[in-house]
Write a protein that holds these residues in place. Structure first.
Motif, PDB file in Angstrom:
ATOM      1  N   SER A   4      40.560   6.839  46.100  1.00  0.00           N
ATOM      2  CA  SER A   4      40.598   7.713  44.936  1.00  0.00           C
ATOM      3  C   SER A   4      41.451   8.935  45.251  1.00  0.00           C
ATOM      4  N   ASN A   5      42.223   9.357  44.268  1.00  0.00           N
ATOM      5  CA  ASN A   5      43.045  10.558  44.383  1.00  0.00           C
ATOM      6  C   ASN A   5      44.332  10.383  45.218  1.00  0.00           C
ATOM      7  N   VAL A   6      44.630   9.146  45.599  1.00  0.00           N
ATOM      8  CA  VAL A   6      45.826   8.895  46.416  1.00  0.00           C
ATOM      9  C   VAL A   6      47.116   9.056  45.590  1.00  0.00           C
ATOM     10  N   GLY A   7      46.945   9.104  44.254  1.00  0.00           N
ATOM     11  CA  GLY A   7      48.119   9.214  43.377  1.00  0.00           C
ATOM     12  C   GLY A   7      48.464   7.878  42.731  1.00  0.00           C
ATOM     13  N   LYS A   8      47.465   6.995  42.643  1.00  0.00           N
ATOM     14  CA  LYS A   8      47.704   5.634  42.153  1.00  0.00           C
ATOM     15  C   LYS A   8      48.046   5.610  40.668  1.00  0.00           C
ATOM     16  N   SER A   9      47.271   6.323  39.851  1.00  0.00           N
ATOM     17  CA  SER A   9      47.563   6.316  38.404  1.00  0.00           C
ATOM     18  C   SER A   9      48.958   6.866  38.139  1.00  0.00           C
ATOM     19  N   SER A  10      49.285   7.970  38.802  1.00  0.00           N
ATOM     20  CA  SER A  10      50.609   8.574  38.589  1.00  0.00           C
ATOM     21  C   SER A  10      51.710   7.615  39.015  1.00  0.00           C
ATOM     22  N   LEU A  11      51.472   6.918  40.120  1.00  0.00           N
ATOM     23  CA  LEU A  11      52.503   6.006  40.627  1.00  0.00           C
ATOM     24  C   LEU A  11      52.685   4.803  39.708  1.00  0.00           C
ATOM     25  N   LYS A  43      45.605   6.282  32.694  1.00  0.00           N
ATOM     26  CA  LYS A  43      45.184   7.689  32.602  1.00  0.00           C
ATOM     27  C   LYS A  43      45.157   8.314  33.983  1.00  0.00           C
ATOM     28  N   THR A  44      45.797   9.447  34.123  1.00  0.00           N
ATOM     29  CA  THR A  44      45.679  10.151  35.407  1.00  0.00           C
ATOM     30  C   THR A  44      44.560  11.173  35.281  1.00  0.00           C
ATOM     31  N   SER A  45      43.859  11.317  36.334  1.00  0.00           N
ATOM     32  CA  SER A  45      42.705  12.198  36.281  1.00  0.00           C
ATOM     33  C   SER A  45      42.462  12.786  37.645  1.00  0.00           C
ATOM     34  N   LYS A  46      41.996  13.997  37.658  1.00  0.00           N
ATOM     35  CA  LYS A  46      41.647  14.603  38.941  1.00  0.00           C
ATOM     36  C   LYS A  46      40.246  14.190  39.365  1.00  0.00           C
ATOM     37  N   LYS A  47      39.511  13.667  38.414  1.00  0.00           N
ATOM     38  CA  LYS A  47      38.147  13.252  38.722  1.00  0.00           C
ATOM     39  C   LYS A  47      38.198  11.944  39.514  1.00  0.00           C
ATOM     40  N   THR A  78      52.380   7.776  49.502  1.00  0.00           N
ATOM     41  CA  THR A  78      52.508   8.505  48.233  1.00  0.00           C
ATOM     42  C   THR A  78      52.691  10.004  48.457  1.00  0.00           C
ATOM     43  N   LYS A  79      53.117  10.673  47.386  1.00  0.00           N
ATOM     44  CA  LYS A  79      53.270  12.138  47.345  1.00  0.00           C
ATOM     45  C   LYS A  79      54.166  12.642  48.470  1.00  0.00           C
ATOM     46  N   ILE A  80      55.260  11.920  48.737  1.00  0.00           N
ATOM     47  CA  ILE A  80      56.114  12.304  49.867  1.00  0.00           C
ATOM     48  C   ILE A  80      56.860  13.611  49.621  1.00  0.00           C
ATOM     49  N   ASP A  81      56.840  14.105  48.384  1.00  0.00           N
ATOM     50  CA  ASP A  81      57.445  15.422  48.112  1.00  0.00           C
ATOM     51  C   ASP A  81      56.725  16.538  48.870  1.00  0.00           C
ATOM     52  N   LYS A  82      55.508  16.242  49.359  1.00  0.00           N
ATOM     53  CA  LYS A  82      54.747  17.260  50.100  1.00  0.00           C
ATOM     54  C   LYS A  82      55.146  17.350  51.567  1.00  0.00           C
ATOM     55  N   LEU A  83      56.057  16.468  52.008  1.00  0.00           N
ATOM     56  CA  LEU A  83      56.385  16.395  53.437  1.00  0.00           C
ATOM     57  C   LEU A  83      57.866  16.550  53.698  1.00  0.00           C
ATOM     58  N   CYS A  85      57.121   6.956  48.439  1.00  0.00           N
ATOM     59  CA  CYS A  85      57.303   7.297  47.028  1.00  0.00           C
ATOM     60  C   CYS A  85      56.782   8.676  46.670  1.00  0.00           C
ATOM     61  N   SER A  86      57.327   9.208  45.610  1.00  0.00           N
ATOM     62  CA  SER A  86      56.741  10.394  44.984  1.00  0.00           C
ATOM     63  C   SER A  86      56.844  10.229  43.477  1.00  0.00           C
ATOM     64  N   SER A  87      55.704  10.270  42.795  1.00  0.00           N
ATOM     65  CA  SER A  87      55.757  10.204  41.330  1.00  0.00           C
ATOM     66  C   SER A  87      56.312  11.501  40.788  1.00  0.00           C
ATOM     67  N   ARG A  88      56.136  12.567  41.565  1.00  0.00           N
ATOM     68  CA  ARG A  88      56.611  13.870  41.105  1.00  0.00           C
ATOM     69  C   ARG A  88      58.139  13.952  41.149  1.00  0.00           C
ATOM     70  N   SER A  89      58.735  13.650  42.323  1.00  0.00           N
ATOM     71  CA  SER A  89      60.198  13.754  42.436  1.00  0.00           C
ATOM     72  C   SER A  89      60.898  12.454  42.030  1.00  0.00           C
TER      73      SER A  89
HETATM   74  P1  GDP Z   1      44.468   8.432  41.530  1.00  0.00           P
HETATM   75  O1  GDP Z   1      43.068   8.975  41.569  1.00  0.00           O
HETATM   76  O2  GDP Z   1      44.802   7.720  42.794  1.00  0.00           O
HETATM   77  O3  GDP Z   1      44.782   7.624  40.312  1.00  0.00           O
HETATM   78  O4  GDP Z   1      45.455   9.701  41.559  1.00  0.00           O
HETATM   79  P2  GDP Z   1      46.210  10.481  40.392  1.00  0.00           P
HETATM   80  O5  GDP Z   1      47.458   9.783  40.008  1.00  0.00           O
HETATM   81  O6  GDP Z   1      45.240  10.816  39.303  1.00  0.00           O
HETATM   82  O7  GDP Z   1      46.648  11.790  41.185  1.00  0.00           O
HETATM   83  C1  GDP Z   1      45.715  12.565  41.914  1.00  0.00           C
HETATM   84  C2  GDP Z   1      46.269  13.974  42.067  1.00  0.00           C
HETATM   85  O8  GDP Z   1      47.461  13.937  42.859  1.00  0.00           O
HETATM   86  C3  GDP Z   1      46.660  14.625  40.752  1.00  0.00           C
HETATM   87  O9  GDP Z   1      46.340  15.994  40.847  1.00  0.00           O
HETATM   88  C4  GDP Z   1      48.163  14.441  40.681  1.00  0.00           C
HETATM   89  O10 GDP Z   1      48.812  15.460  39.946  1.00  0.00           O
HETATM   90  C5  GDP Z   1      48.555  14.504  42.148  1.00  0.00           C
HETATM   91  N1  GDP Z   1      49.758  13.687  42.418  1.00  0.00           N
HETATM   92  C6  GDP Z   1      49.960  12.399  42.049  1.00  0.00           C
HETATM   93  N2  GDP Z   1      51.172  11.969  42.453  1.00  0.00           N
HETATM   94  C7  GDP Z   1      51.770  13.000  43.100  1.00  0.00           C
HETATM   95  C8  GDP Z   1      53.046  13.159  43.749  1.00  0.00           C
HETATM   96  O11 GDP Z   1      53.901  12.269  43.818  1.00  0.00           O
HETATM   97  N3  GDP Z   1      53.273  14.382  44.328  1.00  0.00           N
HETATM   98  C9  GDP Z   1      52.373  15.403  44.294  1.00  0.00           C
HETATM   99  N4  GDP Z   1      52.698  16.547  44.902  1.00  0.00           N
HETATM  100  N5  GDP Z   1      51.165  15.278  43.673  1.00  0.00           N
HETATM  101  C10 GDP Z   1      50.863  14.100  43.077  1.00  0.00           C
END
Ligand code: GDP
Length: 200
Positions: free
Chosen positions: A32-39, A51-55, A143-148, A179-183
């Motif tokens: 959970s929270n790995v960034g799966k929905s966003s990806l 749906k992306t969610s912080k929950k 995931t979220k490689i924009d942070k590194l 990957c980065s969903s952000r960048s």
């Molecule tokens: P899920 O629980 O795995 O489906 O994760 P979400 O897609 O809901 O993302 C969890 C949190 O990580 C959210 O606050 C997103 O905004 C953040 N997040 C997701 N993808 C990225 C990314 O590529 N880069 C950064 N910096 N944050 C991200």
């Protein structure tokens, strides 16, 4: 792909509810929270299909999507697996095990690990045990490689691949996808890999 190419099909926890779906299939898994929905949204080029969610743990079933496009004659099924680490392992495990052990359409699991976390957690390791047990081809996606920084990413990538290969030597693919969903870095690469493993 373009946005209109993707559509939500169904949510299911038992195989008879998805056994009629026979297109080549790929699955996204991860904590959970790995960034799966966003990806998945980035890969499907959709703002909010998933749906992306912080929950943590807002999805508790397998969610099936269909991906088709005029450019490609065949459709693909994309599955969003519930994030692990929010339900008891036993409860989560039952329908995931049924899915992994019976799903002939499944070409590859993309297993997401947050790059900055830098290591596998125990739930990742349990999941790798399952894919190894059922012989499911699995590729690590960082995931979220924009942070590194790039230099750190290379080190982390080989460390995680080594650790995953030790647990699942036959299932884990030797290359991670970063990957980065952000960048949007790496999204094209991931899409190309999906088409390749689905023979499209
Ligand atoms: P899920 O629980 O795995 O489906 O994760 P979400 O897609 O809901 O993302 C969890 C949190 O990580 C959210 O606050 C997103 O905004 C953040 N997040 C997701 N993808 C990225 C990314 O590529 N880069 C950064 N910096 N944050 C991200």
């Amino acid at each position: 792909f373009s946005q209109r190419d993707a559509k939500f099909l169904l949510s299911a926890v038992i195989s008879k509810h998805y056994s009629h779906l026979t297109d080549p299939e790929i699955t996204f898994a991860g904590r959970s929270n790995v960034g799966k929905s966003s990806l998945i949204n980035a890969v499907l080029r959709s703002a909010s299909l998933v749906k992306t969610s912080k929950k943590p743990g807002h999805t508790s079933a397998l969610n099936f999507f269909s991906l088709s496009s005029r450019a490609h004659p065949k459709s693909i099924t994309v599955v969003d697996m519930p994030g692990y680490g929010f339900r008891s392992h036993q409860e989560w495990g039952k329908f995931i095990m049924e899915y992994l052990s019976t799903r002939k359409e499944l070409q590859r699991v993309f297993m997401l690990v947050e790059a900055k976390v830098g290591e596998l957690k125990s739930t990742d390791e349990s999941f790798l045990d399952l894919v190894e047990q059922y012989g499911v081809s699995t590729q690590i996606v960082l995931t979220k490689i924009d942070k590194l920084k790039c230099a750190d990413l290379e080190k982390i990538s080989s460390k995680i691949i080594d650790a995953a290969t030790e647990i699942a030597p036959t299932a884990v693919q030797p290359q991670a996808i970063c990957c980065s969903s952000r960048s949007k870095a790496g999204i094209d690469h991931l899409q190309a890999e999906i088409l390749r493993v689905c023979h499209i």
